[in-house]
Design a protein around this motif. Sequence first.
Motif, PDB file in Angstrom:
ATOM      1  N   ALA A 189      12.440 -13.962  -6.761  1.00 48.42           N
ATOM      2  CA  ALA A 189      13.831 -13.278  -6.069  1.00 48.42           C
ATOM      3  C   ALA A 189      13.805 -11.809  -6.054  1.00 48.42           C
ATOM      4  CB  ALA A 189      14.705 -13.426  -7.352  1.00 48.42           C
ATOM      5  N   ASN A 190      12.809 -11.200  -6.690  1.00 45.33           N
ATOM      6  CA  ASN A 190      12.696  -9.641  -6.285  1.00 45.33           C
ATOM      7  C   ASN A 190      11.278  -9.218  -5.932  1.00 45.33           C
ATOM      8  OD1 ASN A 190      11.345  -9.891  -8.713  1.00 45.33           O
ATOM      9  ND2 ASN A 190      12.651  -8.376 -10.116  1.00 45.33           N
ATOM     10  N   GLU A 191      10.676 -10.002  -5.131  1.00 46.81           N
ATOM     11  CA  GLU A 191       9.374  -9.764  -4.980  1.00 46.81           C
ATOM     12  C   GLU A 191       8.924  -8.268  -4.380  1.00 46.81           C
ATOM     13  OE1 GLU A 191       6.740 -13.316  -3.097  1.00 46.81           O
ATOM     14  OE2 GLU A 191       8.463 -12.786  -2.135  1.00 46.81           O
ATOM     15  N   ASN A 192      10.098  -7.801  -3.768  1.00 47.77           N
ATOM     16  CA  ASN A 192       9.941  -6.362  -3.001  1.00 47.77           C
ATOM     17  C   ASN A 192      10.364  -5.148  -3.868  1.00 47.77           C
ATOM     18  OD1 ASN A 192       8.607  -7.503  -0.559  1.00 47.77           O
ATOM     19  ND2 ASN A 192      10.624  -8.093   0.036  1.00 47.77           N
ATOM     20  N   ILE A 193      11.173  -5.580  -4.938  1.00 47.59           N
ATOM     21  CA  ILE A 193      11.808  -4.738  -5.853  1.00 47.59           C
ATOM     22  C   ILE A 193      11.157  -4.744  -7.108  1.00 47.59           C
ATOM     23  CG2 ILE A 193      13.723  -3.498  -6.753  1.00 47.59           C
ATOM     24  CD1 ILE A 193      15.100  -5.005  -4.418  1.00 47.59           C
TER      25      ILE A 193
ATOM     26  N   ASN B 223      -1.971  -4.542 -14.278  1.00 43.82           N
ATOM     27  CA  ASN B 223      -1.619  -3.335 -15.323  1.00 43.82           C
ATOM     28  C   ASN B 223      -1.547  -1.882 -14.766  1.00 43.82           C
ATOM     29  OD1 ASN B 223      -2.095  -5.307 -17.027  1.00 43.82           O
ATOM     30  ND2 ASN B 223      -4.222  -4.760 -17.496  1.00 43.82           N
ATOM     31  N   VAL B 224      -2.190  -1.827 -13.720  1.00 42.03           N
ATOM     32  CA  VAL B 224      -2.194  -0.312 -13.079  1.00 42.03           C
ATOM     33  C   VAL B 224      -0.618  -0.281 -12.419  1.00 42.03           C
ATOM     34  CG1 VAL B 224      -2.907  -0.236 -10.593  1.00 42.03           C
ATOM     35  CG2 VAL B 224      -3.547   1.386 -12.312  1.00 42.03           C
ATOM     36  N   SER B 225      -0.216  -1.529 -11.925  1.00 39.91           N
ATOM     37  CA  SER B 225       1.120  -1.636 -11.290  1.00 39.91           C
ATOM     38  C   SER B 225       2.169  -1.432 -12.023  1.00 39.91           C
ATOM     39  CB  SER B 225       1.282  -2.819 -10.301  1.00 39.91           C
ATOM     40  OG  SER B 225       0.279  -2.957  -9.368  1.00 39.91           O
ATOM     41  N   ALA B 226       1.912  -2.011 -13.378  1.00 38.43           N
ATOM     42  CA  ALA B 226       3.035  -1.736 -14.411  1.00 38.43           C
ATOM     43  C   ALA B 226       3.171  -0.507 -14.769  1.00 38.43           C
ATOM     44  CB  ALA B 226       2.541  -2.943 -15.579  1.00 38.43           C
ATOM     45  N   TYR B 227       1.959   0.101 -15.093  1.00 39.36           N
ATOM     46  CA  TYR B 227       1.823   1.505 -15.470  1.00 39.36           C
ATOM     47  C   TYR B 227       2.643   2.482 -14.323  1.00 39.36           C
ATOM     48  CZ  TYR B 227       0.404   6.395 -16.286  1.00 39.36           C
ATOM     49  OH  TYR B 227       0.447   7.827 -16.316  1.00 39.36           O
ATOM     50  N   VAL B 228       2.353   2.501 -13.279  1.00 37.42           N
ATOM     51  CA  VAL B 228       2.886   3.046 -12.069  1.00 37.42           C
ATOM     52  C   VAL B 228       4.166   3.079 -11.960  1.00 37.42           C
ATOM     53  CG1 VAL B 228       2.811   3.488  -9.503  1.00 37.42           C
ATOM     54  CG2 VAL B 228       0.672   3.584 -10.862  1.00 37.42           C
TER      55      VAL B 228
ATOM     56  N   ALA C   6       9.538   3.704  -7.067  1.00 42.23           N
ATOM     57  CA  ALA C   6       8.783   2.324  -6.976  1.00 42.23           C
ATOM     58  C   ALA C   6       8.563   1.784  -5.575  1.00 42.23           C
ATOM     59  CB  ALA C   6       9.533   1.418  -7.905  1.00 42.23           C
ATOM     60  N   GLN C   7       9.730   1.937  -4.764  1.00 42.74           N
ATOM     61  CA  GLN C   7       9.617   1.698  -3.075  1.00 42.74           C
ATOM     62  C   GLN C   7       8.524   2.237  -2.547  1.00 42.74           C
ATOM     63  OE1 GLN C   7      13.295   0.881  -3.849  1.00 42.74           O
ATOM     64  NE2 GLN C   7      13.829  -0.696  -2.684  1.00 42.74           N
ATOM     65  N   GLU C   8       8.444   3.566  -2.745  1.00 42.63           N
ATOM     66  CA  GLU C   8       7.236   4.337  -2.155  1.00 42.63           C
ATOM     67  C   GLU C   8       6.060   3.876  -2.658  1.00 42.63           C
ATOM     68  OE1 GLU C   8       9.941   8.475  -1.403  1.00 42.63           O
ATOM     69  OE2 GLU C   8       9.184   8.028  -3.204  1.00 42.63           O
ATOM     70  N   TRP C   9       5.977   3.566  -3.787  1.00 42.66           N
ATOM     71  CA  TRP C   9       4.583   3.293  -4.568  1.00 42.66           C
ATOM     72  C   TRP C   9       4.067   1.809  -3.941  1.00 42.66           C
ATOM     73  CZ3 TRP C   9       0.669   5.675  -6.517  1.00 42.66           C
ATOM     74  CH2 TRP C   9       0.820   6.733  -6.985  1.00 42.66           C
ATOM     75  N   GLU C  10       5.015   1.028  -3.741  1.00 46.13           N
ATOM     76  CA  GLU C  10       4.558  -0.204  -3.156  1.00 46.13           C
ATOM     77  C   GLU C  10       3.385  -0.374  -2.150  1.00 46.13           C
ATOM     78  OE1 GLU C  10       6.695  -3.791  -4.767  1.00 46.13           O
ATOM     79  OE2 GLU C  10       6.206  -3.787  -2.699  1.00 46.13           O
ATOM     80  N   PRO C  11       3.785   0.455  -1.084  1.00 44.02           N
ATOM     81  CA  PRO C  11       2.764   0.377   0.058  1.00 44.02           C
ATOM     82  C   PRO C  11       1.408   1.028  -0.211  1.00 44.02           C
ATOM     83  CG  PRO C  11       4.754   1.554   0.805  1.00 44.02           C
ATOM     84  CD  PRO C  11       5.009   0.868  -0.561  1.00 44.02           C
TER      85      PRO C  11
END
Length: 103
Positions: A29-33, A91-96, A68-73
């Motif tokens: 449901a929130n794949e991109n956010i 894990n690094v994504s969770a931290y960021v 978070a949106q800027e971090w994704e790409p």
Amino acid sequence: MKKCLLLLIPVLLVLACSRKTVPASRTKANENIPPRTYNASAVAQGRVVYTNRCGRCHGLKPVQKYSAQEWEPILTVMIRKARLQAADSVNVSAYVFSGAKGN
Ligand code: HEC
């Protein structure tokens, strides 16, 4: 020769599929956010990965510098550059994301 090619197909399929590593914390449901709450142990382990692996080519970037949106790409590219294992990527994504601007 034909037999060899036929044997290759399942191998290639497995390789193609194993490349896609979706962080476990995301749902369809929130794949991109990215979610706003994170597993505390993933965040703690991600901090270690970040410190050890993300400052090798440039200084460590402050996580709160980007949303978070800027971090994704950025993360998509940098996780590849840092050649992180699937678990380290999660894990690094969770931290960021947990420390991202606005979170
Ligand atoms: C193999 C080298 C390398 C590694 C490892 C690496 N990066 Fe980068 N990173 C770069 C390069 C090259 C750039 C672009 C030049 C710059 O901004 O310094 C960059 C840029 C960035 C930027 C700025 C992007 C922008 O659009 O302003 C961020 C943020 C970043 N990296 C975060 C990370 C994180 C997080 C990790 C760990 C997962 C990481 N990097 C690991 C090479 C690397």
